[in-house]
Design an enzyme around this catalytic site. Structure first.
Site, PDB file in Angstrom:
ATOM      1  N   HIS A 103       0.847  -1.198   0.000  1.00  0.00           N
ATOM      2  CA  HIS A 103       0.000   0.000   0.000  1.00  0.00           C
ATOM      3  C   HIS A 103       0.883   1.249   0.000  1.00  0.00           C
ATOM      4  CE1 HIS A 103      -3.085  -2.868   0.891  1.00  0.00           C
ATOM      5  NE2 HIS A 103      -2.529  -3.176   2.035  1.00  0.00           N
ATOM      6  N   GLU A 120      -1.702  -0.635   8.319  1.00  0.00           N
ATOM      7  CA  GLU A 120      -2.658  -1.585   8.865  1.00  0.00           C
ATOM      8  C   GLU A 120      -2.004  -2.530   9.861  1.00  0.00           C
ATOM      9  OE1 GLU A 120      -4.165  -3.488   5.356  1.00  0.00           O
ATOM     10  OE2 GLU A 120      -2.343  -4.624   4.999  1.00  0.00           O
ATOM     11  N   HIS A 178       3.481  -7.669   1.245  1.00  0.00           N
ATOM     12  CA  HIS A 178       2.845  -8.600   2.172  1.00  0.00           C
ATOM     13  C   HIS A 178       1.733  -9.387   1.493  1.00  0.00           C
ATOM     14  CE1 HIS A 178       0.318  -4.940   2.404  1.00  0.00           C
ATOM     15  NE2 HIS A 178      -0.683  -5.792   2.587  1.00  0.00           N
ATOM     16  N   ARG A 198      -1.291  -4.451  -6.339  1.00  0.00           N
ATOM     17  CA  ARG A 198      -1.093  -5.890  -6.482  1.00  0.00           C
ATOM     18  C   ARG A 198       0.082  -6.116  -7.432  1.00  0.00           C
ATOM     19  NH1 ARG A 198      -5.838  -7.158  -8.926  1.00  0.00           N
ATOM     20  NH2 ARG A 198      -6.932  -7.158  -6.946  1.00  0.00           N
TER      21      ARG A 198
END
Length: 322
Positions: A103, A120, A178, A198
């Site tokens: 991200h 996150e 991740h 992605r």
């Protein structure tokens, strides 16, 4: 009409990699065998949570924020974020491996997508034997080496794999490559953002037989190529105390593993409080009302709340504030 502890209707998302644990284990109202995500508390455009309990039932989170501002959010939170709710809360069931992704940080996300970045954290609620997460690289990598690995289909050789068990917690800062592995059920707390780059998807095809879009070029300047061991969170496991888990500029998460009732003075918090029940059940009681949380349920406690009582004989709760 006074605010009170709010529960919201889950927003369920089918995913290529999803399964049935959200339905079977957390009792979400799913009829699908590929439900990957339950968005518990969201102000993402197009996916805004709707209250399901009490007098505000049927009202959206955004409407409540617009109406009650600091009383719901906390004056300090409202001053910082205005009417943009800063947190997105999810439960995720990965039957298969998720795509390898990352991200962007706040600066890139604002420039490219007019969005927050996406820092996150994950709390593992359940994991099949041998289940793993991918978090970061297993060595220092240059941008050139990374690009070569994509061209040669060897990216997986550069990644760090972590076998996980119930209770394991991970902090995923922006830029860190991740993926959640198959067999993992987890709670996710993140900035309000749906921006994901992605970079590898195991050459899988979607239900229409198409390869899913990759964001190779966008990711190049967003990736942190350094090897860091800063992701696994070590936190105390003693019962009936509040323990710091992740405190970062975007959210603070503590864990409460309870075997008896607990009452807390939160009058000076100046922030809303989110409680996620990740094990057992508890009654959340305030001067403005109460809700029962079973495993897999979430409540938003308004900032004007002064006293919080948790009544339980066995539960684990994640408590999120700003």
């Amino acid at each position: 009409m006074s605010l009170y502890p709010l529960k919201f209707t889950p927003i369920l998302k089918e995913r290529l990699w999803g399964g049935t644990k959200l339905k079977d284990v957390l009792h979400k109202p799913s009829t699908s065998d590929i439900t990957g995500e339950s968005w518990e508390l969201s102000a993402v455009k197009g996916d805004v949570s709707i209250v399901e309990n009490g007098p505000f039932a049927g009202t959206s989170l955004q409407e409540l924020i617009n109406l009650h501002k600091g009383k719901l959010l906390g004056d300090a939170v409202y001053k910082r974020f205005g009417t943009d709710f800063p947190i997105l809360i999810k439960f995720i069931d990965a039957k298969q491996d998720l795509s390898i992704q990352l991200h962007p940080n706040d600066k890139l996300a604002k420039e490219r997508h007019d969005s927050f970045g996406k820092t996150e954290m994950w709390y593992v609620m359940d994991a099949d034997p041998g289940a793993k997460l991918i978090v970061g690289f297993n060595k220092e990598v240059t941008k050139g080496e990374y690009q070569d690995s994509l061209a040669q289909n060897t990216l997986l050789d550069l990644l760090n794999y972590e076998e996980v068990a119930k209770g394991d917690t991970f902090f995923i800062n922006t830029g860190k490559i991740h993926a959640i592995g198959g067999g993992v059920l987890l709670a996710e707390i993140q900035q309000t953002s749906d921006v994901t780059y992605r970079v590898f998807d195991f050459n899988r095809k979607d239900k229409n037989g198409q390869l899913r879009e990759l964001h190779t070029d966008l990711a190049l300047d967003a990736i942190d190529y350094t090897k860091k061991d800063d992701f696994k969170v070590d936190y105390p496991r003693e019962k009936d105390l509040t323990h710091k888990m992740v405190h970062c500029p975007y959210f603070k998460t503590d864990v409460l593993s309870l075997t008896k009732d607990m009452t807390r003075d939160i009058a000076n918090r100046d922030s809303f409080t989110i409680l996620m029940c990740v094990e057992g059940a508890a009654s959340v009681e305030t001067e403005f009302g109460a809700v029962v949380l079973n495993k897999g349920e979430t409540t938003l406690v308004p900032a004007l709340t002064k006293t919080l009582t948790l009544k339980t004989t066995a539960s684990t709760l994640l408590e999120v504030t700003i």
